[in-house]
Design an enzyme around this catalytic site. Structure first.
Site, PDB file in Angstrom:
ATOM      1  CB  ALA A 120      -0.929   0.000   1.210  1.00 43.28           C
ATOM      2  CB  SER A 121       3.939   2.237   1.635  1.00 42.00           C
ATOM      3  OG  SER A 121       4.762   1.107   1.403  1.00 42.00           O
ATOM      4  CG  ASN A 161       0.001  -3.024  -5.456  1.00 42.87           C
ATOM      5  OD1 ASN A 161       0.152  -2.813  -6.658  1.00 42.87           O
ATOM      6  ND2 ASN A 161       0.497  -2.222  -4.521  1.00 42.87           N
ATOM      7  CB  SER A 174       4.301  -6.903 -15.187  1.00 42.87           C
ATOM      8  OG  SER A 174       5.165  -6.214 -16.068  1.00 42.87           O
ATOM      9  CE1 TYR A 177       8.302  -6.840 -11.563  1.00 46.10           C
ATOM     10  CE2 TYR A 177       8.139  -6.744 -13.951  1.00 46.10           C
ATOM     11  CZ  TYR A 177       7.648  -6.424 -12.708  1.00 46.10           C
ATOM     12  OH  TYR A 177       6.478  -5.693 -12.603  1.00 46.10           O
ATOM     13  CB  ALA A 182      11.124 -15.900 -13.924  1.00 48.69           C
ATOM     14  CE  LYS A 232       5.001  -8.466 -10.962  1.00 51.27           C
ATOM     15  NZ  LYS A 232       3.932  -8.238  -9.968  1.00 51.27           N
TER      16      LYS A 232
END
Length: 267
Positions: A14-15, A86, A134, A147, A149, A151
């Site tokens: 969330a940040s 997320n 993504s 990354y 792999a 996603k």
């Protein structure tokens, strides 16, 4: 789902830039939100600016005990109707320098395990899971091997779960943003995007797409018209994409930095 009014969502990461934008729109839409992130001070600042009911829980979701503690916390506040996976990290560097364990654990294993943990609750409430993937979950790209792999795996997991739960009222959704203007990108990635003229969205654009998808229930959504074409082309005629990206390879490699693998940022 006609409205988010009265729903309670769990939002991980969330940040980060996308997370902050999603939180604002969830609250404007009438939802309550349980927010997680690793930095308690950042979460406190986040909720002080939030126009609605927010329940913060600072933790590292890569740890099983922490996930169990988060589940107990969500029970205390009344349960959740929506799980938004997320949180994530990215690394842009040569293959030899990447931290595959961190990428796979954060971007793939943790969302899978969190979804597994909350699924009984979501089934009871006819809930929704939305996984934030993504474009690179459909197109392998130089410098992002780990990354990609993670996603690719998240996309496959989402698709399999969608089909497994097709006879239930639980909705499983997948949103694939393209490049987004957030701190997850190193200066090298930002420079590369500019050099190649690649489209970049704002966090607010991604957040709006996510809220629209939650309401519509659309199973899969890929942001960016050019990216949509590339995703489909890569699935049907990958050799053409090999050539297109191969022609840019040396330019891409110019932006590799020896220390970039150590500078990943969570979203």
């Amino acid at each position: 789902m006609n409205s988010l009014q009265g729903k309670r969502a769990l939002l991980t990461g969330a940040s980060g830039g996308i997370g902050k934008a999603v939180l604002q729109l969830l609250l404007v839409s009438g939802a309550e939100v349980v927010v997680t992130g690793r930095d308690e001070a950042v979460l406190s600042q986040l909720i002080s600016e939030a126009p609605g009911r927010v329940y913060p829980f600072a933790t590292d979701l890569n740890d099983e005990k922490n996930r169990q503690a988060l589940y107990a916390f969500c029970l205390q506040v009344g349960g959740i109707d929506i799980l938004i996976n997320n949180a994530g990290i990215s690394q842009f560097s040569a293959h030899a320098e990447q931290d595959f364990s961190a990428l796979i654990t954060t971007n793939l294993l943790s969302p899978m395990q969190l979804t597994q943990l909350f699924m009984p609750m979501l089934k009871q409430r006819d809930g929704t899971v939305i996984n934030i993937g993504s474009t690179f979950g459909s197109i392998g790209y130089a410098g992002f091997s780990g990354y990609c792999a993670s996603k690719f795996g998240l996309r496959g997991y989402t698709e399999a779960l969608q089909r497994e739960l097709a006879d239930s009222k639980v909705r499983v959704l997948y949103l694939a943003p393209r490049a987004t203007r957030t701190a997850i990108n190193t200066p090298q990635v930002d420079a590369l995007n500019r050099a190649l003229g690649q489209g970049v969205d704002s966090p607010e654009q991604v957040a709006k797409a996510l809220i629209d998808q939650l309401i519509s229930g659309r199973k899969r959504r890929y942001l960016g018209s050019a990216e949509n074409i590339f995703v489909r082309l890569n699935a049907l005629l990958p050799g053409l994409v090999d050539k297109a990206l191969g022609s840019k390879l040396q330019r891409i490699k110019q932006y590799f930095k020896p220390t970039s693998a150590k500078n990943s940022v969570g979203v």
